[in-house]
Design a protein around this motif. Sequence first.
Motif, PDB file in Angstrom:
ATOM      1  N   ALA A  10      17.327 -32.102  -5.879  1.00  0.00           N
ATOM      2  CA  ALA A  10      16.317 -33.020  -5.067  1.00  0.00           C
ATOM      3  C   ALA A  10      15.362 -33.566  -5.825  1.00  0.00           C
ATOM      4  O   ALA A  10      14.748 -32.922  -6.826  1.00  0.00           O
ATOM      5  N   PRO A  11      14.897 -34.851  -5.721  1.00  0.00           N
ATOM      6  CA  PRO A  11      13.798 -35.415  -6.700  1.00  0.00           C
ATOM      7  C   PRO A  11      12.607 -34.760  -6.279  1.00  0.00           C
ATOM      8  O   PRO A  11      12.298 -34.197  -5.306  1.00  0.00           O
ATOM      9  N   VAL A  12      11.848 -34.385  -7.334  1.00  0.00           N
ATOM     10  CA  VAL A  12      10.492 -33.867  -7.375  1.00  0.00           C
ATOM     11  C   VAL A  12       9.591 -35.076  -6.932  1.00  0.00           C
ATOM     12  O   VAL A  12       9.250 -35.987  -7.836  1.00  0.00           O
ATOM     13  N   PRO A  13       8.762 -34.799  -5.862  1.00  0.00           N
ATOM     14  CA  PRO A  13       7.932 -35.782  -5.379  1.00  0.00           C
ATOM     15  C   PRO A  13       6.694 -35.990  -6.529  1.00  0.00           C
ATOM     16  O   PRO A  13       6.349 -35.130  -6.957  1.00  0.00           O
ATOM     17  N   VAL A  14       6.443 -37.237  -6.776  1.00  0.00           N
ATOM     18  CA  VAL A  14       5.193 -37.513  -7.645  1.00  0.00           C
ATOM     19  C   VAL A  14       3.995 -37.789  -6.867  1.00  0.00           C
ATOM     20  O   VAL A  14       3.845 -38.777  -6.098  1.00  0.00           O
ATOM     21  N   VAL A  15       3.037 -37.064  -7.212  1.00  0.00           N
ATOM     22  CA  VAL A  15       1.763 -37.186  -6.494  1.00  0.00           C
ATOM     23  C   VAL A  15       0.870 -38.007  -7.513  1.00  0.00           C
ATOM     24  O   VAL A  15       0.702 -37.394  -8.754  1.00  0.00           O
ATOM     25  N   ALA A  16       0.212 -38.963  -6.878  1.00  0.00           N
ATOM     26  CA  ALA A  16      -0.503 -39.592  -7.966  1.00  0.00           C
ATOM     27  C   ALA A  16      -2.040 -38.908  -7.919  1.00  0.00           C
ATOM     28  O   ALA A  16      -2.441 -38.021  -7.116  1.00  0.00           O
ATOM     29  N   PRO A  17      -2.438 -38.890  -9.192  1.00  0.00           N
ATOM     30  CA  PRO A  17      -3.668 -38.118  -9.290  1.00  0.00           C
ATOM     31  C   PRO A  17      -4.892 -38.758  -8.509  1.00  0.00           C
ATOM     32  O   PRO A  17      -5.071 -39.981  -8.201  1.00  0.00           O
ATOM     33  N   PRO A  18      -5.798 -37.913  -8.141  1.00  0.00           N
ATOM     34  CA  PRO A  18      -7.058 -38.320  -7.339  1.00  0.00           C
ATOM     35  C   PRO A  18      -7.921 -39.229  -8.241  1.00  0.00           C
ATOM     36  O   PRO A  18      -8.142 -39.086  -9.141  1.00  0.00           O
ATOM     37  N   VAL A  19      -8.219 -40.526  -7.613  1.00  0.00           N
ATOM     38  CA  VAL A  19      -9.248 -41.250  -8.316  1.00  0.00           C
ATOM     39  C   VAL A  19     -10.487 -40.793  -8.338  1.00  0.00           C
ATOM     40  O   VAL A  19     -11.074 -39.875  -7.354  1.00  0.00           O
ATOM     41  N   ALA A  20     -11.029 -40.302  -9.600  1.00  0.00           N
ATOM     42  CA  ALA A  20     -12.283 -39.923  -9.801  1.00  0.00           C
ATOM     43  C   ALA A  20     -13.243 -40.423  -8.773  1.00  0.00           C
ATOM     44  O   ALA A  20     -13.647 -41.724  -8.724  1.00  0.00           O
ATOM     45  N   GLY A  21     -14.343 -39.412  -8.493  1.00  0.00           N
ATOM     46  CA  GLY A  21     -15.278 -39.923  -7.398  1.00  0.00           C
ATOM     47  C   GLY A  21     -14.907 -39.893  -5.989  1.00  0.00           C
ATOM     48  O   GLY A  21     -15.620 -40.191  -5.144  1.00  0.00           O
ATOM     49  N   ARG A  22     -13.512 -39.891  -5.795  1.00  0.00           N
ATOM     50  CA  ARG A  22     -13.309 -39.916  -4.315  1.00  0.00           C
ATOM     51  C   ARG A  22     -12.679 -38.495  -4.064  1.00  0.00           C
ATOM     52  O   ARG A  22     -12.410 -37.877  -4.577  1.00  0.00           O
ATOM     53  N   THR A  23     -13.049 -38.395  -2.388  1.00  0.00           N
ATOM     54  CA  THR A  23     -12.469 -37.061  -2.053  1.00  0.00           C
ATOM     55  C   THR A  23     -11.380 -37.433  -0.794  1.00  0.00           C
ATOM     56  O   THR A  23     -11.668 -38.207  -0.028  1.00  0.00           O
ATOM     57  N   SER A  24     -10.168 -36.859  -1.003  1.00  0.00           N
ATOM     58  CA  SER A  24      -9.121 -37.297   0.104  1.00  0.00           C
ATOM     59  C   SER A  24      -9.476 -36.596   1.470  1.00  0.00           C
ATOM     60  O   SER A  24      -8.817 -36.995   2.274  1.00  0.00           O
ATOM     61  N   SER A  25     -10.089 -35.699   1.384  1.00  0.00           N
ATOM     62  CA  SER A  25     -10.435 -34.702   2.702  1.00  0.00           C
ATOM     63  C   SER A  25     -11.278 -35.502   3.440  1.00  0.00           C
ATOM     64  O   SER A  25     -12.107 -36.128   2.906  1.00  0.00           O
ATOM     65  N   PRO A  26     -11.284 -35.362   4.680  1.00  0.00           N
ATOM     66  CA  PRO A  26     -12.195 -35.982   5.646  1.00  0.00           C
ATOM     67  C   PRO A  26     -13.629 -35.696   5.350  1.00  0.00           C
ATOM     68  O   PRO A  26     -13.781 -34.282   5.250  1.00  0.00           O
ATOM     69  N   PRO A  27     -14.453 -36.303   5.480  1.00  0.00           N
ATOM     70  CA  PRO A  27     -15.962 -35.809   5.412  1.00  0.00           C
ATOM     71  C   PRO A  27     -16.589 -34.885   6.241  1.00  0.00           C
ATOM     72  O   PRO A  27     -15.914 -35.173   7.620  1.00  0.00           O
ATOM     73  N   PRO A  28     -17.354 -33.908   6.087  1.00  0.00           N
ATOM     74  CA  PRO A  28     -17.893 -33.177   7.171  1.00  0.00           C
ATOM     75  C   PRO A  28     -18.920 -33.870   8.051  1.00  0.00           C
ATOM     76  O   PRO A  28     -19.250 -34.855   7.935  1.00  0.00           O
ATOM     77  N   TRP A  29     -18.985 -33.301   9.214  1.00  0.00           N
ATOM     78  CA  TRP A  29     -19.475 -33.941  10.392  1.00  0.00           C
ATOM     79  C   TRP A  29     -21.215 -33.992   9.666  1.00  0.00           C
ATOM     80  O   TRP A  29     -21.740 -35.249  10.211  1.00  0.00           O
ATOM     81  N   TYR A  30     -21.778 -33.171   9.194  1.00  0.00           N
ATOM     82  CA  TYR A  30     -23.290 -33.391   8.714  1.00  0.00           C
ATOM     83  C   TYR A  30     -23.432 -34.627   7.804  1.00  0.00           C
ATOM     84  O   TYR A  30     -24.522 -35.086   7.505  1.00  0.00           O
ATOM     85  N   LEU A  31     -22.285 -35.037   6.925  1.00  0.00           N
ATOM     86  CA  LEU A  31     -22.494 -36.146   6.246  1.00  0.00           C
ATOM     87  C   LEU A  31     -22.274 -37.582   7.221  1.00  0.00           C
ATOM     88  O   LEU A  31     -22.845 -38.615   6.778  1.00  0.00           O
ATOM     89  N   VAL A  32     -21.426 -37.304   8.047  1.00  0.00           N
ATOM     90  CA  VAL A  32     -21.136 -38.584   9.052  1.00  0.00           C
ATOM     91  C   VAL A  32     -22.476 -38.834  10.007  1.00  0.00           C
ATOM     92  O   VAL A  32     -22.737 -40.218  10.529  1.00  0.00           O
ATOM     93  N   LEU A  33     -22.875 -37.908  10.391  1.00  0.00           N
ATOM     94  CA  LEU A  33     -23.966 -37.809  11.634  1.00  0.00           C
ATOM     95  C   LEU A  33     -25.054 -38.835  11.091  1.00  0.00           C
ATOM     96  O   LEU A  33     -25.711 -39.724  11.917  1.00  0.00           O
ATOM     97  N   PRO A  34     -25.877 -38.345  10.047  1.00  0.00           N
ATOM     98  CA  PRO A  34     -27.191 -39.248   9.790  1.00  0.00           C
ATOM     99  C   PRO A  34     -26.540 -40.828   9.547  1.00  0.00           C
ATOM    100  O   PRO A  34     -27.494 -41.648  10.192  1.00  0.00           O
ATOM    101  N   PRO A  35     -25.532 -41.331   8.849  1.00  0.00           N
ATOM    102  CA  PRO A  35     -25.354 -42.707   8.859  1.00  0.00           C
ATOM    103  C   PRO A  35     -25.064 -43.368  10.111  1.00  0.00           C
ATOM    104  O   PRO A  35     -25.375 -44.438  10.291  1.00  0.00           O
ATOM    105  N   LEU A  36     -24.391 -42.472  10.942  1.00  0.00           N
ATOM    106  CA  LEU A  36     -24.078 -42.901  12.385  1.00  0.00           C
ATOM    107  C   LEU A  36     -25.390 -43.159  13.108  1.00  0.00           C
ATOM    108  O   LEU A  36     -25.368 -44.118  13.971  1.00  0.00           O
ATOM    109  N   LEU A  37     -26.216 -42.128  13.180  1.00  0.00           N
ATOM    110  CA  LEU A  37     -27.641 -42.369  13.857  1.00  0.00           C
ATOM    111  C   LEU A  37     -28.166 -43.572  13.187  1.00  0.00           C
ATOM    112  O   LEU A  37     -29.117 -44.265  14.238  1.00  0.00           O
TER     113      LEU A  37
END
Length: 545
Positions: A10-37
Motif C-alpha cells: 500500500a502506498p505510504v501517505p505523504v504528509v506535508a510538513p506544517p508551515v512554520a508559525g501556523r498551528t493546524s489544531s483549532p484555536p482555544p476558546w480563550y483566544l477566540v473570545l477577546p477578538p470576537l468581543l
Amino acid sequence: MSPATATPPAPVPVVAPPVAGRTSSPPPWYLVLPPLLCGLGVAIPLGYLAMRAFAADPGELAELLLRWRNVSLLANTLLLTVAVLAVTVALALPAAWLTVRADLPARGFFTLALVMPLAVPGYLMAYTLLAIGGNYGALAQLTGITAPRLSGFVGALVALSLYNFPYMLLNLRAGLITLDPAMEESARGLGLRPVAVFYRVVLPHLRPALLAGSLIVGLHVITDFGVVSLMGYETFSYALYAQYTAGMNPVYGAWIALMLLALAAAFIAIEIALLRGLRLHRTGATTTRRQRTVALGAWKAPALALLTLILLAAVAVPVATMSYWASRADLAALAPRLGSAVVDSLAVSIPAAVTATLLAMPVAFLARRYPSKRSLALERVSYLGYATPSLAFALALVVAGVYLPDGAYRWLYQELPVVLVYAYSLHFLAEAVGPVRAGLYQATPKLEEASRSLGHSQIATFVRVTLPLLRSGLVVAMALVFLSAMKELPLTFLLSPLGFDTLATNIWSHTREAMYAEAAPFALLIMLVSAAFVAVLLSHERHEA
C-alpha cells in the motif's frame, strides 16, 4: 505466491510538513473570545452609521453619492495620505536605525525626544505653524523676518508628517530591536557591502513594522479633522465634521463616514496582500544574540544634525510657542484645574493603554499562529474601529446608552469613566495590534513547540516563552495607545462623566476661544506627562538593544 502475482504494498501517505508559525489544531476558546468581543464592540458604531446612511429615500441617496465633490474629497484625501506616508518613512527610518544600531551620543535622549511629537495635539501643531509665518507671525515679531504662512496642502502635509512620524518610528524601532543580527553577519560574510545588507536583509525583515506603521499613519491622516480644518484643506474628515457640527445633513455625514471606512478597508486589503505568506522568523530554535553597535565615524556629525533638525521642527518650535504663551498665563489661577486635569487624563489613559494591549495580544496571536479567513477578519476589524471617525464612534455609544436601565446608565456614563475607557480601548486597538503582530512575525514558533513538547500548557508557553519575545512590541503598543488617549477630543467630550475634564478638553476649549495663554499650560503638561510615561516604558531597551 510468485513475484509476478504479488500484491503491491500500500502506498505510504505523504504528509506535508506544517508551515512554520501556523498551528493546524483549532484555536482555544480563550483566544477566540477577546477578538470576537472586540468585533462586536466595533460593530456598534458601524451599525449606527448604516442606520443613519440608509435613512434617506433612493432619490436623495443618488443625489448625495453622485456628487463631483465626493471625487474631489477622495483625491485630496489620497494625495495627502500618500505624501504624509512618504515623508514619515523618510524621517522615521533613519531615526529608528540611528537610535537602535548606531553609536550615537545621547541615544536615550533622542529616543525619548523623537517620540514627543505624539504628545502635541495635531491642531496645536497646525496652530504653531500658522502662528510662525505671515506679517504678524512670531518669526516676524521676534526677528523681523517675514516667512510665508503655511496653509492648504503644504501646511497639512508638514503638520501631519511632524505629528505622525513617531508612529512609524516606534514600529520600526520595535522591528529593529528584535531583528536577529546573525542574518546580517551571514550576509556580510558572503561579501555584501553594508548598504546592500541593509536593503537586502534588514529592510525586508522590517516589512511588517513598515506596514503596521503605514497603516496607522494612513488611517490617522484620513480621519484627522483638526489639522486639515485649520489649514483649510478639504478632505473626507473635514467634510464629515462640517456636516455633523454644523447640523447640515446627518445622512450625508453618515455616507462620508462610510466612504472613509471603505477607503480604510482598501488600505487594510493592501496590507493583507503584502503580508500574505510572509515568514521572517528563524528556522532554528536558537535565541537572538545581542546586536552589534555600528560605528558611525565621519557620519556621526551629519547623523546628529539630522536628528537635531527633526527635533527642532517637531518638538522645539511647538514647545517654544507654548512656553511663550504659558509665560503670559495666570498659573496660580489655573493650578487647581491643571492638577484635576492631569488626574482625570491619567485615570482614563493608563487603563485604556493596558486594556488595548491586553486585547491586542490574543487578536494578533490568533491571526498569526492560527491563520484563517475568520481569524484574519477578526484582526482587521480592529482597524475598522480605528478608521471609524471618533465622532461617529462616540455618537453610536451615546445612542446605545439610551437603551440601558437608568442605574446602569448613571454608573457607566455619568459617575465613572467606564464607557470612555471602553471607547478608547476599541478605537485605538489597531495601534496596539500592529507592534504586537510585528513581534510575532519575528518570534520563532520553534521555541513554543519545544516548550509544549516538554509538557507545558499553551498558556504557560505563552507566558514563559512568547511573552518575553514580545516585550518590545508590547511597550510600543502601550505607548501609542496612551499618547493617543491623552489627546483624544471627540470621544472625551461626548462620553466623559459629569465633572470630568482632561488636559485635551481644556486645550481645545481654550484654543477655540483664542485663549492661547490659558491653553498653553495644559498643552505643556500633556508633553511632560507623556514624556515621563514613555521614558519609563522605554527604559527596558538598554537591556535589549
